[in-house]
Design an enzyme around this catalytic site. Structure first.
Site, PDB file in Angstrom:
ATOM      1  N   HIS A 236      -4.860   2.154   1.075  1.00 44.59           N
ATOM      2  CA  HIS A 236      -5.925   2.376   2.046  1.00 44.59           C
ATOM      3  C   HIS A 236      -6.710   3.622   1.669  1.00 44.59           C
ATOM      4  O   HIS A 236      -6.185   4.530   1.022  1.00 44.59           O
ATOM      5  CB  HIS A 236      -5.362   2.631   3.458  1.00 44.59           C
TER       6      HIS A 236
ATOM      7  N   HIS B  65       1.162   2.281   0.977  1.00 42.27           N
ATOM      8  CA  HIS B  65       2.313   2.206   1.880  1.00 42.27           C
ATOM      9  C   HIS B  65       2.687   0.731   2.041  1.00 42.27           C
ATOM     10  O   HIS B  65       2.045  -0.152   1.483  1.00 42.27           O
ATOM     11  CB  HIS B  65       2.008   2.868   3.235  1.00 42.27           C
TER      12      HIS B  65
ATOM     13  N   CYS C 229       1.243  -6.963   5.251  1.00 42.12           N
ATOM     14  CA  CYS C 229       1.522  -5.516   5.201  1.00 42.12           C
ATOM     15  C   CYS C 229       2.960  -5.183   4.828  1.00 42.12           C
ATOM     16  O   CYS C 229       3.314  -4.010   4.692  1.00 42.12           O
ATOM     17  CB  CYS C 229       1.143  -4.857   6.521  1.00 42.12           C
TER      18      CYS C 229
ATOM     19  N   HIS D  57      -3.297  10.234  -2.837  1.00 40.80           N
ATOM     20  CA  HIS D  57      -2.774   9.587  -4.043  1.00 40.80           C
ATOM     21  C   HIS D  57      -1.245   9.642  -4.112  1.00 40.80           C
ATOM     22  O   HIS D  57      -0.664  10.080  -5.106  1.00 40.80           O
ATOM     23  CB  HIS D  57      -3.414  10.172  -5.302  1.00 40.80           C
TER      24      HIS D  57
ATOM     25  N   HIS E 140       0.503  -1.816  -0.453  1.00 40.33           N
ATOM     26  CA  HIS E 140      -0.949  -1.919  -0.506  1.00 40.33           C
ATOM     27  C   HIS E 140      -1.553  -0.548  -0.231  1.00 40.33           C
ATOM     28  O   HIS E 140      -0.866   0.353   0.247  1.00 40.33           O
ATOM     29  CB  HIS E 140      -1.470  -2.958   0.504  1.00 40.33           C
TER      30      HIS E 140
ATOM     31  N   GLU F 209      -7.532   3.152   9.128  1.00 38.95           N
ATOM     32  CA  GLU F 209      -6.883   2.486   8.003  1.00 38.95           C
ATOM     33  C   GLU F 209      -7.931   1.759   7.167  1.00 38.95           C
ATOM     34  O   GLU F 209      -7.792   1.627   5.959  1.00 38.95           O
ATOM     35  CB  GLU F 209      -5.874   1.462   8.542  1.00 38.95           C
TER      36      GLU F 209
END
Length: 141
Positions: free
Chosen positions: A29, A14, A23, A71, A27, A129
């Site tokens: 998580h 996201h 952010c 994914h 990137h 996260e």
């Protein structure tokens, strides 16, 4: 008060549109959902007597929700140009557009509302996260 807790995890990417900092870039998580169900009474009769809810039903619902986002590239509606989403779709990437900024706080509320809409007695959802950082949404009583 009786409580049950289960968890599931998913991997996704996201970014935070309009954010100033790291952010703002795409990137990923390893998101972890912890879902807590709560009730002051146990089921009194039948197959599920002595339960808040069947653990299997709760686990299945939480894992199904996590699998839905696994994914994928999750982004806020309107935060990418149409040409960008078209190009990503043409490349075969799995995109999920959400009507909110994809923060842990917003995901916690979103997942809680989805599960309660399915009739589950969810009292709170915690979204990690990272292993050290999480957001919690609790149903108002």
């Amino acid at each position: 008060m009786y409580r049950l807790k289960t968890s599931a995890a998913f991997d996704s990417a996201h970014f935070l549109a309009g954010y100033v900092g790291k952010c703002s870039n795409i990137h990923g998580h390893r998101w972890k959902l912890e879902v807590e169900a709560e009730n002051s009474e146990l089921i009194a009769e039948g197959e599920k007597r002595g339960m808040i809810i069947d653990f299997g039903d709760l686990k299945k619902a939480v894992r199904k929700l996590a699998d839905e986002f696994d994914h994928a590239f999750i982004f806020e509606e309107g935060s990418l140009r149409q040409a960008t989403t078209d190009a990503l779709n043409d490349e075969g990437f799995r995109l999920i557009s959400v009507p909110f900024r994809p923060t842990a706080e917003n995901f916690a509320r979103f997942f809680c509302e989805r599960l309660t809409a399915d009739g589950l007695p969810v009292s709170s959802v915690t979204v990690y996260e990272t292993p050290e950082n999480c957001a919690v949404y609790e149903v108002e009583k």
